[in-house]
Design an enzyme around this catalytic site. Structure first.
Site, PDB file in Angstrom:
ATOM      1  N   ARG A   1     101.450  20.920  53.800  1.00  0.00           N
ATOM      2  CA  ARG A   1     100.910  20.169  55.045  1.00  0.00           C
ATOM      3  C   ARG A   1      99.663  21.013  55.240  1.00  0.00           C
ATOM      4  NH1 ARG A   1     104.222  17.649  53.089  1.00  0.00           N
ATOM      5  NH2 ARG A   1     105.881  16.560  53.944  1.00  0.00           N
TER       6      ARG A   1
ATOM      7  N   SER B   1     107.088  13.194  62.246  1.00  0.00           N
ATOM      8  CA  SER B   1     107.518  14.675  62.416  1.00  0.00           C
ATOM      9  C   SER B   1     106.741  15.593  63.388  1.00  0.00           C
ATOM     10  CB  SER B   1     107.705  15.400  60.823  1.00  0.00           C
ATOM     11  OG  SER B   1     108.369  14.648  60.341  1.00  0.00           O
TER      12      SER B   1
ATOM     13  N   GLU C   1     102.723  19.782  63.880  1.00  0.00           N
ATOM     14  CA  GLU C   1     102.121  19.341  62.866  1.00  0.00           C
ATOM     15  C   GLU C   1     101.110  18.294  63.390  1.00  0.00           C
ATOM     16  OE1 GLU C   1     103.186  16.086  59.228  1.00  0.00           O
ATOM     17  OE2 GLU C   1     104.612  17.702  60.015  1.00  0.00           O
TER      18      GLU C   1
END
Length: 351
Positions: free
Chosen positions: A160, A239, A343
């Site tokens: 990520r 998420s 995130e």
């Protein structure tokens, strides 16, 4: 280019949250994107880039500057080589690659947002990451004021993360190039146990491309991860927290906290994450810390379908959402000594 002033940003985000931008510009070509960026840089105006808005948390006060919507279009397929303009809708592009019989991104079906966002946070799900297929990223370098082409290696991809995320003020992604695989209509080898189980096969097996895509879409929909205007569980950024990656020492301390809190027989999720590191599950941490699906009483709550998604139930403010996020972060840290990291990108606010 289209230009608006005092323009609402909430409708441009999947959270449907946030105040207005002083100025909103929509660019439909690479040249228009570059011109808008250069104008903002030359005048010292703060700049916010918006693609699909699926990874943004905008403050209630909005954005004091220029918000630039990258609405470029372009889908070019040459054999197994794919080039996408940054503004292409990612889920639509995945569908077209499956229709073309090419493997490599089929398990990334249903992810909201634009193609230009995929290299920034190395988008991944169900055992696939875009870093395994991206060959080059064409971007505008705000430091050198030139178009540049970065190779996969130069993008510095990790979980990520990427060069673009590490230096968010420098690059504006214009085009992304991918190398897919012609496997005779079959998917890439399945890496994710849940996907393989749902398809009745073993990890490492290949299945028909459309079966892989359709199964992933069903799995995502069951967790509220496919956009649906009528379903408040999808008024989210997917998420909200990344899965923590812990050093061996930190994981041992975490495991001790798990035994102390939940008993010796409970084993936390653990996945290899490079030498000396282990990845665990943010969703597991949230649930075991006492935040179940549907947690909350206000207008911002945990999804009723997935503990990793924080949602706007229709009347939330960004502060409502952040209050819930802070509560979850504090609760997980108190229970297990692990600090969750958001995130989505925050604009004008922070946890």
């Amino acid at each position: 280019m289209q230009e608006l002033h005092d323009a609402p940003l909430a409708p441009l985000t999947t959270f449907r949250l946030g105040g207005p931008a002083d100025r909103l510009v929509t660019a439909t070509s690479d040249d228009e994107v570059i011109a808008a960026v250069r104008e903002a840089d030359d005048s010292g105006t703060p700049l916010l880039l918006i693609g699909g808005g699926s990874n943004l948390v905008v403050g209630d006060k909005g954005f004091a500057g220029t918000a630039l919507v990258v609405a470029t279009r372009g889908f070019t397929l040459d054999g197994t080589l794919l080039e996408l303009a940054a503004g292409e809708v990612w889920s639509d592009a995945v569908a077209r690659t499956v229709e073309a019989g090419l493997a490599g991104v089929e398990c990334l079906a249903g992810i909201p947002g634009s193609a230009g966002a995929t290299p920034i946070q190395n988008v991944g799900a169900y055992g696939q990451e875009v870093s395994s297929t991206i060959t080059e990223v064409v971007a505008y370098d705000r430091t050198t004021r030139e178009r540049v082409t970065l190779t996969n290696e130069q993008c510095a991809f990790s979980y990520r993360h990427s060069r673009f995320k590490a230096d968010p003020e420098r690059y504006v992604v214009l085009r992304v190039r991918y190398r897919l695989e012609d496997a005779g209509g079959l998917s890439a080898p399945l890496k994710y146990a849940e996907t393989a189980r749902a398809l009745g096969v073993e990890p490492g097996d290949r299945v028909p491309l459309d079966a892989a895509r359709d199964t992933v879409l069903k799995l995502r929909a069951g967790k509220g991860m496919v956009l649906d205007p009528e379903d408040h569980d999808t008024w989210s950024a997917g998420s909200f927290f990344t899965n923590p990656i812990l050093t061996d020492t930190a994981f041992a301390a975490f495991h001790a906290r798990v035994r102390e809190r939940l008993g010796d027989g409970v084993l936390p999720p653990a996945y290899p994450a490079g030498e000396g590191h282990t990845k665990t599950s943010a969703a597991w941490l949230i649930d075991k810390a006492g935040f179940a699906k549907g947690y909350g009483t206000g207008p911002a709550r945990i999804s009723t379908k997935h503990t990793l998604a924080l949602t706007n139930r229709g009347a939330a403010t960004t502060e409502d959402l952040l209050a819930l996020a802070r509560e979850v972060v504090a609760g997980v840290h108190e229970a297990f000594g692990v600090t969750l990291v958001n995130e989505p990108v925050t604009v004008g606010v922070s946890l």
